[in-house]
Write an enzyme that holds these catalytic residues in place. Sequence first.
Site: not given
Ligand code: GLA
Length: 727
Positions: A478, A548
């Site tokens: 990420d 997301d």
């Molecule tokens: C980001 C990612 C999510 C999740 C969060 C965790 O927003 O896109 O899918 O993994 O971080 O903090």
Amino acid sequence: MNILFDKATSTFRLDTKSSSYLFQIVKGGYLCHLYWGGHIEDTSMVGISRLYAEAYDPADGDMHERPYPMRFIPQEFACDGITDFRISAVRIEAPDGTTATDFRYQKHEIIAGKMPIDGLPATYAEPDEAMTLKIWMRDTETDMEAILWYTVFEAYDAITRHVTLTNHGEHPTTVKRLYSACTDFAGSDFDILYLYGAWATEANVGRIPVPKSVFTVQSNRGISSHEHNPFLALCAKGADENKGDVYGFSFVYSGSFCAQVEADTQSLTRVIMGFNPDNFSWRLEPGEEISSPEVVMVHSSEGLTNMSQTYHSLYRNQLCRGKWKYQRRPVLINSWEPFLFDFNKEKLLRLARESADVGVELFVLDDGWFGERNSATTSLGDWYVNQEKIGGTLSELANEIRAMGLKFGLWFEPEMISKNSNLYRAHPDWCLHSGGRPRSELRNQLVLDFSRPEVVDYIIDAVSKVLESAPIDYVKWDMNRSLSEVGSTSLPRERQGEVYHRYIIGLYRAMETLTSRFPDILFEGCSGGGGRFDPGILYYMPQFWGSDNTDAMDRLNIHYGETLVYPLSSLSAHVSAVPNLQVNRTTPLSSRFHAALTGSFGYELDICKLTDQEKEQIREQIATYKQYQDLLMNGDYYRLISPFEGNGSAWIVVSKDKREALAGYFKVLSKRWHRRSLRLKGLDDTLRYRQQGTDYRYYGSTLMNAGIPLPKLWGDFLSCLFHLKAE
Ligand code: GLA
């Protein structure tokens, strides 16, 4: 596939599967663009290159070295400050501080295959799959050399381009601007297609006529960004999914970029793409060189579907690498939306057990397993396991989960550092920062200075230790913020403009090292969803978390946009709980399933909280997905209805031999008006298909011309699938 040089007229012709690209060396040694489009027979186009200089512009005075003011020449490598006046592809600050730049042809070479670009991701090819043209250009004033690289692929209508600059002079120079591709089109009667968005609403499709001005798609965030994907297409007027000339430009890079379209008043349209000059400068000491990332240019004379399918297969076959490139991806469950940071071993094992029971294949432990991380305020950079929270070692947890028949995966955010972390306390200068200015935070985090090799080494080491400590099958990589206050204490004043690109070079080194050190692990990219969904990442990781936003209806739009460039095998998509966490909408479980099919599939909800009936539904969904998985991963994808143009969306995936297809139809809001049929694409006219689960049989021609009858979808957010098999 062929690259020809016609000596009589000094013309290069690059032939792809069904298109041609021509340019000529003209007086003075400039490269004049002649043509790009459907295949043509002529090798020389001297008549077409005749130019008219009528306007009020300076030329080169008494020297008569140039054919005209440079403004009238459609160019392949437009230089700065020598009478072009449009956006230039290159600007170099000479040792005396001046920036006029004048590259002229020296020599060329045509070779089989394709060279890698040192330290950067790029498409690759065997010697019999591609041909490469190298053209050496020189700016005598600074003694700088530019090599223009063009690669033509055998099996695709694609040409890749990038540039290498070398300082052969005795003094340092500074590259102030370097675009990887510059192409001038005759006329300006085009539309520009591009992908724009924001966090949780990525990849909206924008289309505007080319203005008599400059149009820009860009990121200055240090990531390719949610705001603009590094892609644009020029479309002939009237070009649509099925017809018309379309010219795609896609940038194989994950940092700040810039793509511009400039229509001048002489009826030429210039498209350039490369580093964002706002975030880039590069000092070259004598003997040093720098290469730009690659632009992948695709031509289609049959509209957008054909362009997308070229990108899909090119990126799948010639960009993605590693064990997972063609392998079936496991159906996963991700702990993020079920638990956020609030979990313990018991909760994890319960979710894993229920997931295994319904047929899930991979359990992913998302954020919250390391350091003191119980919220977003702390611990990024402290990559050691919080054994108290997960009830033992990582290896114990992974083994217990694997004993249930599941694979085990883990989340990392390697490029980040929390202010509240041991790493920050030990190395407060390891984050990007500009002197004593306040360090802007997002989610309480700062960005590690990946332009520093020792920081990258530390992270490679820390991540490796975790990956070696337990049986880990999958990693989600990420990256949750844009870069700000960009500066590095490790670089001198005159090199601070290099930090953005050095960051990306450091990132690619980390990704290259970790993915080759752990070749069996399936890596998935993520950047707060689709903030860094670009071809650069796909070179290292075959799939990406596209957004997301897991709402099924919003995902229709996001996937539609992403499929303009990226193959279904690279999009991951999950079924999540309702009401949806990001938009608070409640959609049926079946629609969430259908919407997630056009991607690497999984779940992101607490299965333990579902009713027995819902669990049974999920069990059936997974079994159904597995039945379609090969078709979805390997078939040809067609967009049928755009969610941006109405109250619904539809797609079809057709197997390469055209004997099997799966179509999805979605109706967003309920209306009294019902669409009665859906015209399909990509089938064989003469084959008779049976609609699976029914006794209906139709010829391909009927399904594509009259359409398949649609059921009445009565209510909001409904969908249906059609599975067809030739008899
Ligand atoms: C980001 C990612 C999510 C999740 C969060 C965790 O927003 O896109 O899918 O993994 O971080 O903090």
